[in-house]
Design an enzyme around this catalytic site. Structure first.
Site, PDB file in Angstrom:
ATOM      1  CD  GLU A 288      21.400  -6.957 -62.108  1.00 37.60           C
ATOM      2  OE1 GLU A 288      22.457  -7.404 -61.634  1.00 37.60           O
ATOM      3  OE2 GLU A 288      20.364  -7.637 -62.240  1.00 37.60           O
TER       4      GLU A 288
ATOM      5  CD  GLU B 149      24.913  -9.601 -64.907  1.00 36.30           C
ATOM      6  OE1 GLU B 149      24.861  -9.151 -66.077  1.00 36.30           O
ATOM      7  OE2 GLU B 149      24.722  -8.890 -63.900  1.00 36.30           O
TER       8      GLU B 149
END
Ligand SMILES: NC(=O)c1ccc[n+]([C@@H]2O[C@H](COP(=O)([O-])OP(=O)(O)OC[C@H]3O[C@@H](n4cnc5c(N)ncnc54)[C@H](O)[C@@H]3O)[C@@H](O)[C@H]2O)c1
Length: 735
Positions: free
Chosen positions: A151, A172
């Site tokens: 990210e 995740e």
């Protein structure tokens, strides 16, 4: 007063939760760019440890990055006369690691919603600065880029990737949270919703699949790829060309972005995929899909705020707690078997013997040769079977070579390492001999006697038995102390677990050698006591046995088959039966039924399936084979029998005889409840028997040996949190 919109307040809220944070420092140095492109402030993320301790972001690490970005932002906006003006910002990692994302060590301690919200907010506040500088930013993805690490790169204006990267992705949802530091908003905008959902949903739910460098490029996450050898130098040169306009940066995004229809289709397909895997059992993937679906119509502020809320909900969820527990087990306990003897007692293994050249033996032989790089000799009963085993090894080596997984040299070496012999004399100088012959105690005893006659006294004898007594197998030998169980799972190359069995007379040197061999094979070992079917097969057989028992009693096949769906297990019960093979399942059930007749029952229908020679329940088109369905539906209970010697019914448990005619159907909920209660009972008994040291080992076995999901934490956290453990045993597995 604390203002929750200030990153500083989020830092102070979180710092106490991460007392042991290994701080990743953001180290800034100036790099003069070629082609007159100016100065780049290059940030290197480094926690001062080697690559075995990847850089992560806890609050102190985020603070370090924020301070570095504050300084370079100031120099980009208005450098003082003594400072060099910054024309661009670069960010990279230490060798082999770009960034492994959020530090999870403190996440388990988060109990308040404001703390959970602070985690998302702080990450956003720091990372988004990279995309909001007055100069372009470049991520040079030199190594592993996971979760928040990837990210971070997405916030930059441009990305380069090394062709040597082996692990990039957004795992995740596998853990029970979502990419909440910008991933669900930025990735679909960059590469489109369908590709983004592949990375955010499909890969994590497919055994947490990772991307390699070339895939990062092909998906459009990176703009360009360079070789590892001169990665940073090439990346900096490329950045200079971008800045001077000499290099154009094509993006996969169509002009005007992706259509609403393609956005909707991608979200619908991802939901279908998640349903197929999870049946709604864990919330994280669904929340992530919702965020991606909504990203198109949201501003950056709205997208990030929605991520904060969703992440906070998930951080506080039971599924994430279980995911963290499971993650911790696989990272720590899996690497050092609980109860292991002193490793220094282990003896070196320089040659290996494999008895048998069948399904398991050939796979085992190849694994030993590949990982230990020692000579491996296989034997079997006749030349034809031996040749078939060797052919399997060679075909597999060729496949690995053709797929580029091993070099031509390594393929030649491997092929030369695995040889065959029809006599066991070939084991005379072996240090470790493992048998994988028929699952019959008399055959295995005979094999061990023959092997012992030729090997040295310190050679370890290991058995790959799935369910038989290792102690009994060793009992006729001169040195039973050198025998241990070494139970692989099929397919051997893929399944990470080996149950290492300590039999009654196994000595510490034998166990230490076996455990070191397991580690050398890159497997995770769990030390188990010599009890019928050890851990995974015993629990799966009990679970499956209760479900088949419901079918025996008249529950329709499709009801029983889908009863465990809400658990999100990797496969349905009858698919599992097919994978194991009905004959093997029957054999293991018979062993367990003989040992524990009060709890394990041999289903007459399973017996009928095996008697009819059925090896599959499903056809290749995934529909149930009609002849199998007919067998399973038939109420013929004349052959109903308990395992082995048909022992008498124990008091208190209703006999199954006479029920197979189908007059006692259960609902899906009842089937599930019964199967789960049986698991709780069996686990309690296994712990009382000392089959493993602790519930953690049960969970590790189920995660690594049966692929049971992180959101259940293996199984005991789920049984505890749903009250099933307490109902069945009066207590919890973990207090
Ligand atoms: N198949 C699985 O999924 C699986 C998984 C884990 C463990 N196991 C265990 O592994 C063992 C082997 O299973 P498999 O599925 O590979 O069986 P298999 O039938 O494919 O292979 C067994 C091989 O052993 C050979 N053999 C029999 N007696 C022998 C002897 N006296 N000397 C030399 N070779 C002999 C046979 O000829 C045959 O080639 C069993 O104990 C089984 O329980 C199997």
């Amino acid at each position: 007063m604390i203002n929750p919109n200030e990153p500083g307040s989020d830092e102070s809220l979180l710092t106490s939760l991460f007392p042991g944070e290994v701080v990743t420092r953001a180290l800034v140095r100036d790099v003069e760019l070629p082609y007159g492109a100016g100065t780049m402030a290059l940030i290197t993320l480094d926690n001062g440890r080697d690559h075995t301790r990847p850089d992560t972001f806890g609050p102190a690490s985020l603070t370090s990055l924020r301070e570095a970005l504050d300084a370079v932002a100031a120099r980009a906006d208005r450098a003082t006369p003594e400072e060099q003006r910054v024309a661009a910002v670069g960010i990279t990692g230490k060798p082999f690691i770009f960034s492994a994302g959020a530090d999870l060590s403190g996440a388990a301690l988060v109990v308040a919603r404001d703390e959970a919200l602070a985690i998302g907010r702080l990450g956003h506040a720091v990372f988004r600065r990279l995309g909001e500088l007055s100069v372009p930013s470049f991520a040079f993805v030199n190594g592993a880029a996971l979760g928040g690490g990837l990210e971070l790169a997405l916030h930059c204006s441009y990305r380069t990737v090394s062709s040597g990267v082996t692990a990039a992705g957004l795992p995740e949802t596998f853990l029970g949270i979502l990419p909440g530091w910008g991933g669900t908003y930025l990735l679909p905008q960059l590469i489109g919703p369908a590709s983004a959902l592949k990375v955010i949903i499909e890969n994590p739910l497919s055994q947490n699949r990772m991307l390699r460098g070339p895939e990062v490029l092909i998906l459009g996450i990176a703009d360009v790829m360079f070789e590892p050898a001169d990665f940073l130098a090439e990346s900096v040169r490329w950045a200079a060309r971008v800045l001077t306009g000499a290099a154009s940066v094509p993006r996969v995004r169509p002009p005007g972005g992706w259509s609403q229809a393609s956005w909707d289709q991608a979200a619908a397909a991802a939901r279908l995929f998640a349903d197929g895997k999870l049946h709604g059992a864990a919330p994280a993937p669904y929340r992530a899909i919702d965020l991606v679906a909504a990203a198109r119509g949201r501003t950056r502020d709205e997208g990030f705020a929605a991520e904060d809320e969703a992440l906070a909900d998930l951080i506080l969820s039971e599924e994430f707690r279980a995911g963290l527990y499971a993650f911790d087990l696989t990272q720590k306990r899996a690497r050092h078997a609980a109860g292991a003897p002193d490793a220094s007692l282990g003896r070196p293994v320089t040659k290996v013997g494999v008895v048998g050249a069948g399904l398991m033996a050939a796979q085992i032989a190849l694994l030993f040769a590949r990982r230990l790089e020692v000579p491996v000799v296989m034997t079997d009963l006749d030349q034809a079977r031996l040749d078939a085993g060797l052919r399997h090894v060679r075909a597999e080596v060729t496949r690995l070579r053709d797929r580029g997984r091993i070099s031509a040299d390594a393929a030649a070496r491997l092929t030369a390492l695995v040889t065959g012999s029809l006599t066991k004399d070939a084991f005379a100088d072996a240090d470790f001999v493992i048998e994988a012959v028929f699952e019959e105690i008399a055959v295995k005893r005979q094999v061990f006697a023959e092997v012992e006659a030729v090997v040295r006294p310190d050679c370890v004898l290991a058995t790959n038995t799935s369910s038989l007594s290792v102690t009994e197998m060793a009992s006729g030998l001169a040195h039973p102390s050198r025998v241990a169980g070494f139970h692989f799972f099929n397919p051997v190359a893929m399944m990470p677990l080996v149950e290492v069995v300590r039999a009654a007379h196994t000595d510490d040197a034998t166990l230490a050698t076996a455990l070191a061999v397991g580690t050398g094979l890159k497997k995770n070992c769990v030390l188990v006591k010599d009890a019928p079917a050890f851990v995974v097969n015993r629990l799966l057989t009990r679970f499956l046995g209760e479900i088949i028992g419901c079918v025996d009693e008249g529950t329709p096949l499709e009801v029983a088959e889908h009863a465990p769906d809400p658990l999100g297990l990797p496969m349905s019960p009858f698919f599992l039966l097919q994978l194991v093979g009905p004959a093997v399942a029957l054999h293991v059930t018979e062993t367990l039924a003989a040992a524990y007749p009060d709890r394990f029952t041999v289903s007459p229908k399973l017996r009928a399936l095996v008697a009819a020679g059925k090896t599959a329940v499903y056809r290749p088109d995934f529909t149930v084979d009609e002849s199998v369905a007919a067998l399973l539906a038939r109420g013929d209970d004349s052959t109903t029998a308990r395992g082995g010697s048909t022992p008498p019914d124990p008091p208190g448990r209703p006999p199954r005889e006479g029920m197979a005619g189908g007059d006692r159907p259960s609902t899906a909920g009842e089937v599930r409840e019964r199967a789960l209660e049986a698991l709780a009972e069996e686990i309690r008994l296994m712990l009382d028997e000392g089959v493993v040291a602790a519930p953690e080992d049960i969970d590790l076995c189920m995660i690594l040996g049966a692929g049971w999901p992180f959101h259940l934490g293996g199984i005991t956290p789920y049984l505890d949190r749903t009250g099933i453990t307490e109902k069945v045993t009066g207590t919890r597995f973990r207090v």
